[in-house]
Design a protein around this motif. Structure first.
Motif, PDB file in Angstrom:
ATOM      1  N   ASP A   1       0.796  -1.226   0.000  1.00 14.07           N
ATOM      2  CA  ASP A   1       0.000   0.000   0.000  1.00 14.07           C
ATOM      3  C   ASP A   1       0.832   1.283   0.000  1.00 14.07           C
ATOM      4  O   ASP A   1       0.294   2.368  -0.207  1.00 14.07           O
ATOM      5  CB  ASP A   1      -0.914   0.031   1.231  1.00 14.07           C
ATOM      6  N   ALA A   2       2.127   1.170   0.274  1.00 13.67           N
ATOM      7  CA  ALA A   2       2.913   2.393   0.509  1.00 13.67           C
ATOM      8  C   ALA A   2       2.950   3.305  -0.723  1.00 13.67           C
ATOM      9  O   ALA A   2       2.816   4.530  -0.600  1.00 13.67           O
ATOM     10  CB  ALA A   2       4.328   2.031   0.957  1.00 13.67           C
ATOM     11  N   LEU A   3       3.103   2.722  -1.903  1.00 10.65           N
ATOM     12  CA  LEU A   3       3.115   3.556  -3.120  1.00 10.65           C
ATOM     13  C   LEU A   3       1.784   4.276  -3.285  1.00 10.65           C
ATOM     14  O   LEU A   3       1.741   5.462  -3.625  1.00 10.65           O
ATOM     15  CB  LEU A   3       3.374   2.682  -4.353  1.00 10.65           C
ATOM     16  N   GLY A   4       0.697   3.546  -3.055  1.00 11.28           N
ATOM     17  CA  GLY A   4      -0.633   4.148  -3.189  1.00 11.28           C
ATOM     18  C   GLY A   4      -0.850   5.285  -2.212  1.00 11.28           C
ATOM     19  O   GLY A   4      -1.478   6.299  -2.550  1.00 11.28           O
ATOM     20  N   HIS A   5      -0.319   5.152  -0.986  1.00 12.92           N
ATOM     21  CA  HIS A   5      -0.472   6.231   0.001  1.00 12.92           C
ATOM     22  C   HIS A   5       0.141   7.536  -0.506  1.00 12.92           C
ATOM     23  O   HIS A   5      -0.324   8.617  -0.195  1.00 12.92           O
ATOM     24  CB  HIS A   5       0.251   5.864   1.305  1.00 12.92           C
ATOM     25  N   MET A   6       1.218   7.400  -1.265  1.00 14.87           N
ATOM     26  CA  MET A   6       1.935   8.594  -1.716  1.00 14.87           C
ATOM     27  C   MET A   6       1.373   9.120  -3.040  1.00 14.87           C
ATOM     28  O   MET A   6       1.208  10.324  -3.216  1.00 14.87           O
ATOM     29  CB  MET A   6       3.417   8.229  -1.895  1.00 14.87           C
ATOM     30  N   PHE A   7       1.111   8.212  -3.971  1.00 19.66           N
ATOM     31  CA  PHE A   7       0.899   8.658  -5.351  1.00 19.66           C
ATOM     32  C   PHE A   7      -0.549   8.641  -5.812  1.00 19.66           C
ATOM     33  O   PHE A   7      -0.847   9.202  -6.871  1.00 19.66           O
ATOM     34  CB  PHE A   7       1.728   7.802  -6.315  1.00 19.66           C
ATOM     35  N   ILE A   8      -1.477   7.972  -5.065  1.00 19.98           N
ATOM     36  CA  ILE A   8      -2.812   7.888  -5.643  1.00 19.98           C
ATOM     37  C   ILE A   8      -3.920   8.148  -4.636  1.00 19.98           C
ATOM     38  O   ILE A   8      -4.891   8.853  -4.956  1.00 19.98           O
ATOM     39  CB  ILE A   8      -2.979   6.534  -6.407  1.00 19.98           C
ATOM     40  N   GLY A   9      -3.795   7.635  -3.392  1.00 18.63           N
ATOM     41  CA  GLY A   9      -4.836   7.874  -2.397  1.00 18.63           C
ATOM     42  C   GLY A   9      -5.175   9.346  -2.214  1.00 18.63           C
ATOM     43  O   GLY A   9      -6.360   9.730  -2.256  1.00 18.63           O
ATOM     44  N   PRO A  10      -4.171  10.220  -2.027  1.00 20.31           N
ATOM     45  CA  PRO A  10      -4.501  11.620  -1.767  1.00 20.31           C
ATOM     46  C   PRO A  10      -5.218  12.293  -2.936  1.00 20.31           C
ATOM     47  O   PRO A  10      -6.022  13.211  -2.724  1.00 20.31           O
ATOM     48  CB  PRO A  10      -3.135  12.270  -1.502  1.00 20.31           C
ATOM     49  N   TYR A  11      -4.950  11.824  -4.155  1.00 24.08           N
ATOM     50  CA  TYR A  11      -5.628  12.431  -5.316  1.00 24.08           C
ATOM     51  C   TYR A  11      -7.100  12.056  -5.310  1.00 24.08           C
ATOM     52  O   TYR A  11      -7.976  12.903  -5.481  1.00 24.08           O
ATOM     53  CB  TYR A  11      -4.938  11.996  -6.622  1.00 24.08           C
ATOM     54  N   LEU A  12      -7.383  10.762  -5.105  1.00 20.82           N
ATOM     55  CA  LEU A  12      -8.779  10.334  -5.122  1.00 20.82           C
ATOM     56  C   LEU A  12      -9.558  11.003  -3.987  1.00 20.82           C
ATOM     57  O   LEU A  12     -10.676  11.465  -4.177  1.00 20.82           O
ATOM     58  CB  LEU A  12      -8.854   8.800  -5.012  1.00 20.82           C
ATOM     59  N   VAL A  13      -8.934  11.087  -2.808  1.00 16.32           N
ATOM     60  CA  VAL A  13      -9.655  11.595  -1.633  1.00 16.32           C
ATOM     61  C   VAL A  13      -9.744  13.125  -1.635  1.00 16.32           C
ATOM     62  O   VAL A  13     -10.780  13.695  -1.306  1.00 16.32           O
ATOM     63  CB  VAL A  13      -8.980  11.076  -0.346  1.00 16.32           C
ATOM     64  N   LEU A  14      -8.655  13.802  -2.021  1.00 15.45           N
ATOM     65  CA  LEU A  14      -8.604  15.270  -1.878  1.00 15.45           C
ATOM     66  C   LEU A  14      -8.990  16.015  -3.155  1.00 15.45           C
ATOM     67  O   LEU A  14      -9.313  17.196  -3.095  1.00 15.45           O
ATOM     68  CB  LEU A  14      -7.194  15.714  -1.460  1.00 15.45           C
ATOM     69  N   GLU A  15      -8.917  15.365  -4.311  1.00 15.28           N
ATOM     70  CA  GLU A  15      -9.238  16.022  -5.595  1.00 15.28           C
ATOM     71  C   GLU A  15     -10.217  15.160  -6.411  1.00 15.28           C
ATOM     72  O   GLU A  15      -9.929  14.783  -7.556  1.00 15.28           O
ATOM     73  CB  GLU A  15      -7.965  16.236  -6.423  1.00 15.28           C
ATOM     74  N   PRO A  16     -11.393  14.833  -5.847  1.00 11.61           N
ATOM     75  CA  PRO A  16     -12.290  13.890  -6.523  1.00 11.61           C
ATOM     76  C   PRO A  16     -12.789  14.389  -7.881  1.00 11.61           C
ATOM     77  O   PRO A  16     -13.135  13.569  -8.742  1.00 11.61           O
ATOM     78  CB  PRO A  16     -13.440  13.705  -5.526  1.00 11.61           C
ATOM     79  N   ASP A  17     -12.806  15.706  -8.104  1.00 18.14           N
ATOM     80  CA  ASP A  17     -13.285  16.206  -9.408  1.00 18.14           C
ATOM     81  C   ASP A  17     -12.322  15.889 -10.540  1.00 18.14           C
ATOM     82  O   ASP A  17     -12.680  16.006 -11.717  1.00 18.14           O
ATOM     83  CB  ASP A  17     -13.467  17.736  -9.355  1.00 18.14           C
ATOM     84  N   PHE A  18     -11.094  15.512 -10.175  1.00 19.82           N
ATOM     85  CA  PHE A  18     -10.075  15.242 -11.198  1.00 19.82           C
ATOM     86  C   PHE A  18      -9.535  13.814 -11.068  1.00 19.82           C
ATOM     87  O   PHE A  18      -8.384  13.547 -11.398  1.00 19.82           O
ATOM     88  CB  PHE A  18      -8.957  16.281 -11.094  1.00 19.82           C
ATOM     89  N   ALA A  19     -10.383  12.921 -10.588  1.00 20.85           N
ATOM     90  CA  ALA A  19      -9.981  11.523 -10.366  1.00 20.85           C
ATOM     91  C   ALA A  19     -10.887  10.611 -11.191  1.00 20.85           C
ATOM     92  O   ALA A  19     -12.104  10.580 -10.983  1.00 20.85           O
ATOM     93  CB  ALA A  19     -10.076  11.172  -8.890  1.00 20.85           C
ATOM     94  N   PHE A  20     -10.284   9.883 -12.120  1.00 19.15           N
ATOM     95  CA  PHE A  20     -11.034   9.016 -13.034  1.00 19.15           C
ATOM     96  C   PHE A  20     -10.399   7.637 -13.056  1.00 19.15           C
ATOM     97  O   PHE A  20      -9.178   7.494 -12.915  1.00 19.15           O
ATOM     98  CB  PHE A  20     -11.023   9.595 -14.455  1.00 19.15           C
TER      99      PHE A  20
END
Ligand SMILES: CC(C)(COP(=O)(O)OP(=O)(O)OC[C@H]1O[C@@H](n2cnc3c(N)ncnc32)[C@H](O)[C@@H]1OP(=O)(O)O)[C@@H](O)C(=O)NCCC(=O)NCCS
Length: 210
Positions: free
Chosen positions: A44-63
């Motif tokens: 999960d460590a890569l996802g914590h850095m590179f993808i989780g924050p985008y989906l959670v904090l910028e949902p309008d730009f997450a596809f």
């Protein structure tokens, strides 16, 4: 803005239920575009850095790109990089760090996912003046089954359209200098390397105006 559908695949807005799938894609593309599963001891460590924050904090730009076997990729971005980094620090990494210890700066002692654990505690947050004309940034990763048939272009174009409609004049992205296929892909989409003394040695940042 309509979302593309073609063949068995469709691009759709990501939601929180996609988190396990996008973390998996992040791991399976995390070694300069190749599968990093064997290298990482924390899946999960890569996802914590590179993808989780985008989906959670910028949902309008997450596809996500959904195919016959479920999520086969994602394209995600942040509209305003300095604002996003502030929120990533305050609302995301501060929590993640409570569970993930920092292995310290001595690279000779790093094993498995230590490099990314250290980065979680010491994020680079790169936004020098050379990038200010390109205030948005983004990520794209597709599993092999979804590559080479135009979805990368369609997905990234969709993200760029969404960012431009929200008022952004341009975007940048970081790519491993070893990832020749991705560099060729970004060049096809109009991105060029940012050449400036502001940029750290050994990394490659590419950018384009909208
Ligand atoms: C990089 C990636 C997103 C490209 O997506 P894709 O769906 O394979 O790309 P497309 O089929 O949409 O191709 C778009 C254009 O890029 C070009 N392109 C794609 N891969 C290429 C390659 N390996 N070499 C040269 N050109 C390439 C295509 O020829 C196409 O050009 P055209 O539209 O002018 O005909 C995808 O291959 C991928 O996810 N790779 C693994 C993860 C990764 O490296 N992500 C980037 C991390 S920074």
């Amino acid at each position: 803005m309509s979302l593309p559908i073609r063949g068995d695949f469709r691009l759709r807005k990501a939601d929180f239920a996609d988190l396990p799938a996008v973390y998996r894609v992040c791991l399976q593309t995390g070694d300069a575009g190749k599968d990093a599963t064997a290298r990482e001891d924390d899946p999960d460590a890569l996802g914590h850095m590179f993808i989780g924050p985008y989906l959670v904090l910028e949902p309008d730009f997450a596809f996500v790109l959904e195919g016959p076997r479920g999520v086969a990729g994602y394209v995600m971005g942040a509209l305003n990089t300095p604002d996003f980094y502030l929120r990533m620090e305050r609302d995301w990494l501060s929590e993640v760090r409570k569970r993930i210890p920092d292995p310290g700066p001595d690279e000779s002692r790093w094993r498995g996912s230590d490099w990314i654990r250290h980065r979680i505690h010491n994020p680079p947050y790169l936004y020098p003046p050379a990038l200010h004309a390109f205030p948005s940034h983004g990520h794209i990763d597709f599993l092999p089954e979804a590559r080479g048939v135009g979805w990368g272009r369609r997905g990234f174009q969709h993200l760029m359209n969404a960012l431009a409609e929200a008022g952004s004049p341009g975007m940048h992205l970081d790519v491993s200098p070893q990832n020749d296929p991705a560099i060729a892909f970004y060049e096809k989409l109009g991105f060029a390397p940012v050449l400036s003394d502001d940029m750290p040695a050994g990394s490659l940042t590419m950018a384009r105006r909208f």
